[in-house]
Design an enzyme around this catalytic site. Structure first.
Site, PDB file in Angstrom:
ATOM      1  N   SER A 130      -0.664 -10.440   3.832  1.00 19.75           N
ATOM      2  CA  SER A 130      -1.716  -9.752   3.079  1.00 19.75           C
ATOM      3  C   SER A 130      -2.568 -10.794   2.384  1.00 19.75           C
ATOM      4  O   SER A 130      -2.062 -11.808   1.896  1.00 19.75           O
ATOM      5  CB  SER A 130      -1.087  -8.835   2.027  1.00 19.75           C
ATOM      6  N   ARG A 190      -0.083   4.622  -9.325  1.00 18.79           N
ATOM      7  CA  ARG A 190       1.329   4.702  -8.923  1.00 18.79           C
ATOM      8  C   ARG A 190       2.119   4.732 -10.219  1.00 18.79           C
ATOM      9  O   ARG A 190       2.137   3.742 -10.957  1.00 18.79           O
ATOM     10  CB  ARG A 190       1.722   3.485  -8.093  1.00 18.79           C
ATOM     11  N   HIS A 301      -0.609   3.952   4.159  1.00 16.91           N
ATOM     12  CA  HIS A 301      -0.319   2.931   3.147  1.00 16.91           C
ATOM     13  C   HIS A 301       1.073   3.144   2.538  1.00 16.91           C
ATOM     14  O   HIS A 301       1.316   2.824   1.376  1.00 16.91           O
ATOM     15  CB  HIS A 301      -1.394   2.943   2.050  1.00 16.91           C
TER      16      HIS A 301
HETATM   17  C1  LIG Z   1       4.418  -3.738  -2.325  1.00 18.62           C
HETATM   18  C2  LIG Z   1       3.439  -3.332  -1.255  1.00 18.62           C
HETATM   19  C3  LIG Z   1       2.209  -3.961  -1.198  1.00 18.62           C
HETATM   20  C4  LIG Z   1       1.301  -3.617  -0.182  1.00 18.62           C
HETATM   21  N1  LIG Z   1       0.129  -4.314  -0.102  1.00 18.62           N
HETATM   22  C5  LIG Z   1      -0.682  -4.099   0.956  1.00 18.62           C
HETATM   23  C6  LIG Z   1      -1.804  -4.954   1.167  1.00 18.62           C
HETATM   24  O1  LIG Z   1      -2.030  -5.905   0.436  1.00 18.62           O
HETATM   25  N2  LIG Z   1      -2.601  -4.671   2.237  1.00 18.62           N
HETATM   26  C7  LIG Z   1      -2.362  -3.630   3.096  1.00 18.62           C
HETATM   27  O2  LIG Z   1      -3.106  -3.423   4.051  1.00 18.62           O
HETATM   28  N3  LIG Z   1      -1.280  -2.840   2.922  1.00 18.62           N
HETATM   29  C8  LIG Z   1      -0.433  -3.054   1.887  1.00 18.62           C
HETATM   30  N4  LIG Z   1       0.683  -2.285   1.742  1.00 18.62           N
HETATM   31  C9  LIG Z   1       0.964  -1.216   2.715  1.00 18.62           C
HETATM   32  C10 LIG Z   1       1.775  -1.740   3.887  1.00 18.62           C
HETATM   33  O3  LIG Z   1       1.042  -2.631   4.670  1.00 18.62           O
HETATM   34  C11 LIG Z   1       2.254  -0.610   4.803  1.00 18.62           C
HETATM   35  O4  LIG Z   1       1.135   0.154   5.209  1.00 18.62           O
HETATM   36  C12 LIG Z   1       3.288   0.306   4.162  1.00 18.62           C
HETATM   37  O5  LIG Z   1       4.138  -0.391   3.283  1.00 18.62           O
HETATM   38  C13 LIG Z   1       4.120   0.948   5.266  1.00 18.62           C
HETATM   39  O6  LIG Z   1       4.963   1.933   4.770  1.00 18.62           O
HETATM   40  P1  LIG Z   1       6.515   1.710   4.413  1.00 18.62           P
HETATM   41  O7  LIG Z   1       6.501   0.922   3.110  1.00 18.62           O
HETATM   42  O8  LIG Z   1       7.011   3.086   4.248  1.00 18.62           O
HETATM   43  O9  LIG Z   1       7.151   0.938   5.520  1.00 18.62           O
HETATM   44  C14 LIG Z   1       1.615  -2.596   0.729  1.00 18.62           C
HETATM   45  C15 LIG Z   1       2.861  -1.968   0.666  1.00 18.62           C
HETATM   46  C16 LIG Z   1       3.769  -2.327  -0.307  1.00 18.62           C
HETATM   47  C17 LIG Z   1       5.104  -1.661  -0.322  1.00 18.62           C
END
Ligand SMILES: Cc1cc2nc3c(=O)[nH]c(=O)nc-3n(C[C@H](O)[C@H](O)[C@H](O)COP(=O)(O)O)c2cc1C
Length: 419
Positions: A130, A190, A301
């Protein structure tokens, strides 16, 4: 570990982790990793990584949507566990499983970004950095030279000056895929992150300091890896900027969702495969493909934006029907097992990625966490395919499925109100 022929062992890292059996006894599924993580990770940091939007309802919806997908097995055809290697955007990977981009994982576990990157490289599965991660683009590329993908948010300031510089750096570092995230048009709440004191300026209070002091493994990781920072963004902030100052600097220059016109500008600038992340509507997928985008990343997300978004698995079949022949389709949001990966493949995805479960793994097992989780996912995926009688990933895609939550876009009708 299950029965495996020598040939199959060569194509998959299953069971190669030296402590796999020991960890498997303690953490037979990801639920056990999640349960364990808070005893090693300060609560405020765990809450940041684990929280969903609002009251967390979206996370439960994602899980329930996966749980509702049923597959009818065939027997009498399956000699042993199938191979799971896959081609994504023309490159070979050991499994259709990847690490989703996450901002701030080094808060959950100091050094987590590079731990995940190195584990992905060892296993040869995609790792997505990221732009808000705790490693620089160049560090991630060095740790995961063959499997490194880069995700960007919209740095609109000064006609996308930082955005296009990030593209240049990603290209120079050899990122295999560029993903633009479209699904954070606005900042939302959140509740667990907010209550933990992380949604606004970070000011460690006595409770937070105490939570850190009584987590010696986390403190040790902090001593080894240093204070978590937004490494890539930090390169643009004034020298010596604190973490809060970097956040303020970034917030003043980024935000909003990329417009299609902007997507096209990035498409023209990036020489290589490019995906858009956060797509939930087939029309948006079609629009992106028409602009020359190679990959559609179906995601809500992980339930972190608002609770009312549809689970990504429920729109996957319609998106695959719309663009599956022209684009690589990635799915995330709610993946907790190899069985979930199989469900996503059976519904047409080319690969499924996971976010939070990698944070649970690193929280529960520290350095060993990401390697163990990748092994677990691949092991579970192969066992799941074996169980339904699929000898190849293609056979899994042809399985008979019941998917009660699937959204049929053509059949959607809007109730009309008379004036
Ligand atoms: C702590 C955290 C930070 C995240 N930051 C980003 C990010 O910077 N950019 C992004 O595209 N998605 C971000 N996401 C979303 C993840 O890329 C992804 O879509 C998501 O975690 C998938 O679902 P899951 O946590 O149920 O596996 C973040 C998710 C988490 C848990």
């Amino acid at each position: 570990m299950h029965d495996m022929t020598a040939k199959q062992a060569a194509v998959s890292p299953v069971g190669q982790h030296p402590h796999f059996q020991k960890h498997h006894r303690r953490f037979p599924t990801t639920a056990w990793l999640r349960r364990r993580a808070p005893s090693n990770v300060p609560l405020f940091a765990f809450e940041y990584g684990d929280t969903g939007a609002g009251n967390d309802v979206g996370i439960g919806h994602n899980w329930a949507a996966f749980d509702a997908v049923e597959i009818v097995p065939r027997y009498g055809v399956m000699p042993s566990l199938p191979p799971v290697d896959v081609k994504l955007f023309g490159r070979s990977y050991a499994a259709p499983i990847g690490v989703a981009p996450m901002g701030g994982p080094s808060l959950v576990w100091p050094g987590a970004d590079l731990l995940m990157a190195k584990a992905a490289q060892r296993a040869r599965i995609p790792y997505t950095l990221s732009v808000a991660g705790g490693a620089t683009i160049e560090q991630a590329a060095e740790a995961a030279p063959d499997v490194f993908w880069l995700q960007l948010y919209r740095f609109w300031h000064d006609d996308h000056k930082i955005g296009f510089d990030l593209v240049r750096r990603g290209q120079a570092a050899g990122a295999k895929v560029l993903a633009l995230t479209l699904d954070v048009p606005v900042r939302t709440t959140r509740s667990r992150e907010t209550y933990a004191g992380l949604a606004h300026e970070f000011r460690p209070n006595v409770r937070m300091i105490w939570e850190m002091m009584v987590r010696p493994k986390w403190m040790f990781a902090l001593l080894r890896n240093g204070y978590p920072r937004f490494a890539t963004i930090g390169d643009y902030a004034p020298a010596g900027a604190s973490t809060n100052e970097i956040i303020a600097y970034a917030r003043a220059r980024m935000g909003g969702a990329f417009s299609w016109e902007e997507v096209k500008r990035y498409r023209d600038a990036w020489k290589g495969p490019m995906a858009v992340k956060g797509i939930l509507h087939p029309k948006d997928a079609e629009k992106a493909v028409a602009l020359g985008i190679d990959g559609i990343w179906v995601s809500n997300h992980g339930g972190r934006q608002i609770e009312a978004l549809t689970p990504s698995i429920d729109v996957l079949p319609a998106i695959v029907a719309a663009v599956g022949k022209k684009a690589t389709v990635i799915l995330d949001s709610g993946v907790r097992s190899g069985q979930d990966v199989m469900r996503a493949l059976a519904l047409g995805a080319d690969a499924a990625f996971a976010g939070k479960s990698f944070l649970w793994a690193v929280g529960a097992l520290g350095d060993d966490g990401p390697d163990y989780l990748i092994n677990l996912y691949i092991d579970e995926l192969r066992a799941s395919l074996g169980q339904i009688g699929a000898r190849t990933l293609a056979e899994a895609r042809a399985a008979t499925i019941r998917h009660p939550g699937a959204i049929e876009f053509a059949a959607q009708s809007r109730p009309r109100r008379s004036k």
